[in-house]
Design an enzyme around this catalytic site. Structure first.
Site, short mmCIF file in Angstrom:
data_model
loop_
_atom_site.label_atom_id
_atom_site.label_comp_id
_atom_site.label_asym_id
_atom_site.label_seq_id
_atom_site.Cartn_x
_atom_site.Cartn_y
_atom_site.Cartn_z
N GLY A 71 0.83 -1.19 0.00
CA GLY A 71 0.00 0.00 0.00
C GLY A 71 0.87 1.25 0.00
O GLY A 71 0.59 2.24 -0.68
N GLN A 179 -7.60 1.08 4.41
CA GLN A 179 -8.43 0.64 5.54
C GLN A 179 -9.90 0.41 5.17
O GLN A 179 -10.65 -0.13 5.98
CB GLN A 179 -8.36 1.65 6.68
N SER A 199 -4.18 -2.44 -0.13
CA SER A 199 -3.11 -3.34 0.29
C SER A 199 -3.64 -4.73 0.61
O SER A 199 -4.77 -4.87 1.11
CB SER A 199 -2.43 -2.75 1.53
N CYS A 325 2.78 1.70 13.42
CA CYS A 325 4.02 2.29 12.93
C CYS A 325 4.62 3.24 13.96
O CYS A 325 5.82 3.45 13.98
CB CYS A 325 3.76 3.06 11.66
#
Ligand SMILES: *Cc1c(COP(=O)(O)O)cnc(C)c1O
Length: 394
Positions: A71, A179, A199, A325
């Protein structure tokens, strides 16, 4: 001990049908898709079938789909490639302060190349304002990127309206839909986007595969150079198994979405109500209804998010603070800070993202187990003690 995985926003397990399809590719179809002989042709065919599935899932034409390595890569090709290809028309770009780092850092790198970027703010629920967006538009605006839904707090953005305005003014519009695919309906024509990123590993597909939708007629400057694969935008021999895996994953994700999203929404609401109802000084981050069906983000005041996550882990519950992250770093989530939370409240925040494996029993378990953990951590917290005594905190 029970193990409860509530981090589907970070990644999902690979579904059985995907594994089976990928195993078959690995064991039976090793040819290079660019080879025209009988070993290469079946590989090419599988890639094109997967491309049709991805296109179908988002209302696009197969020719408009480019397979990428993630992604993140799809975001970068759209934003950096799109900006560079159009810089003669202008150097102004617009995005939001709550984007995923894949988008934010792409814009940061464009600033170093001399582009000017406006970062739209968000309200207390994490939503951007269409009016603020309109005011930010300039004659030299060439590209806009607004995520479909936020990965931390689940806020769904008004991308259709923003896309419509961009289309009218012939400004490129990219949306990060990593998402939302498989969670809420995603249709490139309704969104009016020129680019859309998705993704594999957020929709029960493999890691290391993504796709970029690029509207017919739109040009970008390639970021990589090599063979002619994926319309020269993602050269290199294709990862056939991953591409096939993404095709199978997205087909299932979209087919089961209406029932699965409704199921998750119910579980999510029960989880939110259970936690807010049993633990004092807690609040929901993000909107109550206009949010991703599987996302619950809750601030638990007067405790450290990291300590909470580790304590929950010891009881078998896998959750995250802010985004995966940024956890591990001590900076509080840039999304929660942008929504106006204080440093300390942002620090004590918990993101729980539900998925296929989530059951009623899982939700009960979290509601039961979380309170004693919070009580214990608060008992050790000097800030909690001050709060209890009515002393000033901030
Ligand atoms: C996970 C995620 C990405 C990155 O996708 P990868 O395939 O892991 O690179 C980008 N944007 C959002 C909103 C995400 O949640």
């Amino acid at each position: 001990m029970r193990r409860v995985y509530l981090d589907h926003g970070a990644t999902t397990p690979v579904r059985k049908e995907v594994i089976e399809a990928m195993m078959q590719v690995h064991s039976e179809v090793f040819g290079n898709p660019s080879s025209i002989h009988s070993f290469g042709r079946p590989a090419r065919k599988l890639i094109e079938e997967a491309r049709e599935k991805v296109a179908q899932a988002i209302g696009a034409d197969p020719k408009e789909i480019i397979f990428t390595g993630s992604g993140t890569e799809a975001d970068n090709i759209a934003i950096i490639g799109g900006a560079r290809a159009n810089q003669k028309k202008g150097k102004h770009l617009i995005t939001t302060v709550v984007e995923h780092h894949a988008v934010l850092d792409a814009f940061k790198s464009l600033e170093k190349e001399g582009f000017e970027v406006t970062y739209l703010s968000v309200d207390g629920e994490g939503a951007v304002s269409v009016e603020e967006f309109q005011n930010a538009l300039r004659d030299d605006t060439i590209l806009v990127s607004v995520m479909h839904a936020n990965n931390e707090v689940g806020t769904i953005q008004p991308v259709e309206e923003i896309g419509k305005i961009c289309r009218e003014r012939k400004i490129l519009f990219h949306t990060d839909a990593v998402q939302t695919v498989g969670k809420v309906p995603v249709n490139v024509k309704e969104i009016n986007c020129d680019f859309l990123a998705l993704s594999g590993h957020k929709i029960y597909g493999p890691k290391g595969i993504g796709a970029l939708y690029m509207r017919r007629g739109v040009r970008v400057q390639p970021l990589y150079h090599g063979g002619g694969q994926e319309r020269k935008l993602r050269p290199g021999t294709e990862n056939v198994a991953n591409i096939v895996g993404l095709g199978v994953a997205i087909e299932h994700a979209v087919a089961e979405m209406p029932a699965e999203s409704a199921r998750l929404e119910k579980l999510r609401d029960r989880l939110i109500e259970g936690v807010l109802g049993s633990i004092e000084e807690t609040r929901l981050n993000g909107p109550r209804t206009k949010r991703l069906p599987h996302n619950a983000n809750i601030s638990i005041e007067y405790i450290e998010g990291e300590a909470l996550i580790l304590s929950m882990d010891m009881k078998g519950m896998a959750v995250s603070s802010g985004s995966a992250c940024t956890s591990g770093s001590l900076d509080p989530s840039h999304v929660l800070m942008a929504m106006g939370l204080t440093h300390t409240t942002a620090h004590g925040s918990l993101r729980m993202t539900l998925g296929h494996s989530t059951t009623d029993e899982d939700v009960d378990y979290v509601i039961t187990e979380l309170k004693p953990i919070v009580d214990k951590l608060r008992a050790m917290s000097p800030v909690w003690e001050r709060f209890q005594k009515g002393l000033p905190i901030h």
